[in-house]
Design a protein around this motif. Structure first.
Motif, PDB file in Angstrom:
ATOM      1  N   ALA A  47       0.891  -1.146   0.116  1.00 45.73           N
ATOM      2  CA  ALA A  47      -0.056   0.065  -0.016  1.00 45.73           C
ATOM      3  C   ALA A  47       0.724   1.337  -0.082  1.00 45.73           C
ATOM      4  CB  ALA A  47      -1.007   0.139   1.335  1.00 45.73           C
ATOM      5  N   CYS A  48       1.978   1.259   0.726  1.00 46.69           N
ATOM      6  CA  CYS A  48       2.737   2.508   0.745  1.00 46.69           C
ATOM      7  C   CYS A  48       3.388   2.553  -0.583  1.00 46.69           C
ATOM      8  CB  CYS A  48       3.893   2.275   1.980  1.00 46.69           C
ATOM      9  SG  CYS A  48       3.076   2.416   3.430  1.00 46.69           S
ATOM     10  N   ALA A  49       3.602   1.399  -1.059  1.00 44.80           N
ATOM     11  CA  ALA A  49       4.391   1.590  -2.612  1.00 44.80           C
ATOM     12  C   ALA A  49       3.413   2.259  -3.527  1.00 44.80           C
ATOM     13  CB  ALA A  49       4.708   0.200  -3.119  1.00 44.80           C
ATOM     14  N   ILE A  50       2.186   1.814  -3.272  1.00 40.74           N
ATOM     15  CA  ILE A  50       1.105   2.673  -4.365  1.00 40.74           C
ATOM     16  C   ILE A  50       1.115   4.149  -3.935  1.00 40.74           C
ATOM     17  CG2 ILE A  50      -1.231   2.834  -4.721  1.00 40.74           C
ATOM     18  CD1 ILE A  50      -1.449  -0.204  -4.324  1.00 40.74           C
ATOM     19  N   VAL A  51       1.077   4.529  -2.677  1.00 40.02           N
ATOM     20  CA  VAL A  51       0.928   5.866  -2.333  1.00 40.02           C
ATOM     21  C   VAL A  51       2.172   6.758  -2.815  1.00 40.02           C
ATOM     22  CG1 VAL A  51       0.646   7.592  -0.446  1.00 40.02           C
ATOM     23  CG2 VAL A  51      -0.830   5.419  -0.647  1.00 40.02           C
ATOM     24  N   GLY A  52       3.502   5.969  -2.613  1.00 40.52           N
ATOM     25  CA  GLY A  52       4.656   6.632  -2.878  1.00 40.52           C
ATOM     26  C   GLY A  52       4.859   6.692  -4.213  1.00 40.52           C
TER      27      GLY A  52
END
Length: 151
Positions: A47-52
């Motif tokens: 999820a953090c990778a998507i937001v990042g």
């Protein structure tokens, strides 16, 4: 009070004063939490990778905006908010999804206030300063979870 357009360089300085609106997305590994119910099996890291990625894209757009073009700076801030909204649709991890709304709202409000400043409403400078604290709180929650310094 007469409405005078502000120089683009002042708007860029104000945007940068938000302390990190153009900072890179997470560089450190996000915290790893066990898979929680209701998150569709998406990990915090995923999820953090998507937001990042959305933050990286928005950062690139902001960096490409000419300091001489105040409307481009405002557009870049608006784009950052829109990118976070779009990314949030792909985030099913409950922990990461919980930290996105304050970031989205802050970027949207900064864009709105900066638009008013471009239009000459200098009374909005105080509001922009207040948004800095909101941004720091929202960015801190994201950084704590995703291992970034700030979005």
């Amino acid at each position: 009070m007469p409405r005078r357009p502000l120089p683009a360089s002042l708007l860029v300085a104000a945007a940068l004063a938000l302390a990190g609106c153009t900072a890179a997305a997470p560089s450190a590994a996000p915290s790893v939490a066990p898979d929680a119910p209701g998150d569709g099996g998406q990990s915090v890291a995923d999820a953090c990778a998507i937001v990042g990625q959305s933050i990286d894209d928005a950062t690139a757009a902001f960096a490409a905006a000419s300091p001489e073009d105040a409307e481009a700076v405002v557009s870049a801030m608006s784009d950052a908010s829109e990118r976070l909204v779009a990314a949030s649709k792909d985030v099913t991890n409950d922990e990461v999804a919980a930290v996105l709304p304050p970031l989205q709202e802050t970027y949207a409000k900064v864009s709105e206030v900066m638009g008013d400043l471009v239009g000459g409403d200098v009374s909005k400078m105080d509001e922009l300063a207040e948004l800095s604290a909101s941004y720091q709180e929202a960015a801190g929650a994201y950084a704590d979870l995703c291992g970034a310094q700030a979005p």
